[in-house]
Scaffold this active site. Structure first.
Site, mmCIF file in Angstrom:
data_model
loop_
_atom_site.group_PDB
_atom_site.id
_atom_site.type_symbol
_atom_site.label_atom_id
_atom_site.label_comp_id
_atom_site.label_asym_id
_atom_site.label_seq_id
_atom_site.Cartn_x
_atom_site.Cartn_y
_atom_site.Cartn_z
ATOM 1 N N ARG A 189 -12.848 12.651 4.298
ATOM 2 C CA ARG A 189 -11.558 13.318 4.476
ATOM 3 C C ARG A 189 -11.073 13.935 3.169
ATOM 4 O O ARG A 189 -10.438 14.992 3.165
ATOM 5 C CB ARG A 189 -10.517 12.321 5.001
ATOM 6 N N SER A 208 -6.820 4.447 8.637
ATOM 7 C CA SER A 208 -7.475 4.155 7.367
ATOM 8 C C SER A 208 -6.795 2.992 6.656
ATOM 9 O O SER A 208 -7.440 2.016 6.263
ATOM 10 C CB SER A 208 -7.459 5.405 6.484
ATOM 11 N N ASP A 232 -14.277 2.931 6.982
ATOM 12 C CA ASP A 232 -13.235 3.628 6.230
ATOM 13 C C ASP A 232 -13.751 4.121 4.888
ATOM 14 O O ASP A 232 -13.342 5.174 4.417
ATOM 15 C CB ASP A 232 -12.022 2.722 6.016
ATOM 16 N N HIS A 249 0.839 -1.194 0.000
ATOM 17 C CA HIS A 249 0.000 0.000 0.000
ATOM 18 C C HIS A 249 0.875 1.246 0.000
ATOM 19 O O HIS A 249 1.851 1.340 0.737
ATOM 20 C CB HIS A 249 -0.919 0.036 1.215
ATOM 21 N N LYS A 305 -8.041 -1.372 6.613
ATOM 22 C CA LYS A 305 -8.278 -2.114 5.355
ATOM 23 C C LYS A 305 -7.353 -3.308 5.244
ATOM 24 O O LYS A 305 -7.763 -4.402 4.858
ATOM 25 C CB LYS A 305 -8.080 -1.186 4.144
#
Length: 442
Positions: free
Chosen positions: A169, A184, A162, A83, A188
């Protein structure tokens, strides 16, 4: 009864909320009992006041518990994801997912949409005609069994807290917060039943967290959350003081990712991709050292296996796999114009934040959560800091929907690309961070 205004006031004043309060707040928000305007106020309070360690763990767990998980506990292969915290031109996920799947790693990749001035993997994937990112957990698991890779977004089943907070956001100026970013991402990722996770922590002027010291803090924060849940977590700090690669914009980036899978991608994009892929194989336990890990990754590109797996992935998720051989099937902007250097000089800066904001203004991102995204628009930025250019040499291409957008896009590029001498440039990959500490790579 939950007194949300009192929670906002306490967080505004620097007090900590209890784990029970965070759980109740997130549950009520997902249920629609807390309006967006109250959650936005609370998020802004977190931006200014931060979260204590216990609060961060509680928020992450509350978001994780807001839905189901992708249950892969009985999976025989290592389960690893990657990520990025967000960048301009960052399309490494599109390359890494099929590459790692070809190496025997199960890659359940849950991604996000564009956030602020940065692009999102889901928006890039949806630039492929027909590509469907809204899979159910049952569909995701079935595809993982068939192909070893699935790329999806949050669903009503999976981390719905989220999904809502992420979109909020994006349009309320509350993106740039270490605890909110950490909760966040990690909610996930922990929902994927991973055995390993590699984080690409962007730093520099175009990153959400601009200072390297704060980027290291973000890395350590997320690693602590991952390791506490039994997920081996490693981070690389990579530069975002200039765009990664050349293409910036959803369909343009898909086309460039396809070039990378053919072995002809921009050198900086490929270097970051391979570095992250190496770490993914190391945390998967399929290699013992970096040189050993890089060879099979390069082989998946050289043999065409990774490109073929990406075509299978596209087809499995409803997209048109013919784009792999014919990128012209991707959305194409009807207006393309080149921006040339007004004089000779050395490129000092290529500001990714300005470029990302200009893509949003072209329609390639969102000012409001409900805004549609035009997949065709964006830029191809043809120069890097330190490069010498001649007068009249192309600096960038504008890909726009309407001629009336060109003037503003040109002005944005001229402000983003400076020819004022040699400016500072961050190392492309500067640090490796693990539970054991920080290793400088420069």
């Amino acid at each position: 009864m939950l007194q949300v205004p009192r929670l906002i006031e306490r967080k505004r004043d620097g007090e900590e909320l209890t784990p029970e309060e965070w759980r109740a707040l997130i549950h009520a928000y997902v249920a629609g009992e807390v309006p967006d305007y109250q959650m936005a106020a609370l998020a802004m309070a977190v931006v200014f006041q931060g979260l204590g360690d216990a609060e961060l763990v509680a928020l992450t767990d509350a978001m994780l518990q807001s839905g189901d998980r992708l249950d892969l506990g009985d999976w025989p292969a290592p389960r690893v994801d990657k990520h990025s915290i967000g960048g301009v031109g960052d399309k490494t996920s599109l390359l890494l997912a099929p590459m790692l799947a070809c190496c025997g790693v199960a890659v359940p990749m849950i991604s996000g949409r564009g956030l602020g001035h940065t692009g999102g993997t889901l928006d890039k994937l949806e630039a492929i005609p027909g590509f469907r990112t809204g899979l159910s957990l049952a569909e995701a698991r079935a595809q993982l069994e068939r192909l070893g890779v699935v790329m999806l977004g949050q669903t009503p089943e999976l981390v719905p807290a989220d999904k809502k907070l992420y979109a909020l956001r994006d349009v309320t100026g509350t993106v740039e917060s270490i605890p909110l970013i950490s909760a966040s991402i990690m909610s996930k990722k922990l929902a994927e039943s991973l055995t390993g996770l590699v984080l690409d922590i962007k730093t520099g002027s175009g990153a959400f967290i601009r200072e390297p010291a704060q980027s290291l803090l973000l890395a350590r924060t997320m690693i602590r959350l991952g390791e506490a849940s039994g997920c081996r977590t490693v981070a690389l700090l990579t530069a975002m003081d200039r765009p990664l690669g050349i293409a910036c914009g959803n369909a343009l980036e898909v086309a460039e990712a396809l070039e990378g899978l053919r072995g002809s991608g921009p050198s900086d994009l490929m270097e970051v991709t391979y570095a992250l892929g190496v770490e993914m194989l190391l945390v998967a336990g399929l290699a013992r050292e970096r040189g050993e890990a890089r060879r099979p990754l390069e082989a998946t590109v050289r043999s065409g296996a990774a490109l073929g797996r990406f075509a299978q992935l596209i087809g499995a998720q409803g997209g048109d796999p013919r784009v792999v051989d014919d990128p012209g099937r991707l959305p194409v902007a009807p207006v393309v114009e080149t921006v040339a250097a007004a004089r000779a000089g050395r490129v000092a800066r290529v500001e990714p934040r300005r470029i990302g904001q200009a893509i949003v203004e072209l329609g390639g991102g969102r000012n409001r959560a409900s805004d549609p995204v035009d997949p065709a628009v964006g830029f191809r930025v043809l120069v890097k800091p330190g490069q010498l250019v001649a007068q009249g040499e192309p600096l960038a291409e504008i890909h726009a929907r309407r001629p009336g957008q060109i003037a503003a896009a040109r002005a944005a590029l001229e402000a983003a690309i400076s020819l004022d001498g040699e400016g500072p440039t961050l190392p492309l990959i500067s640090h490796r961070v693990t539970r054991d500490g920080v290793e400088p790579l420069v």
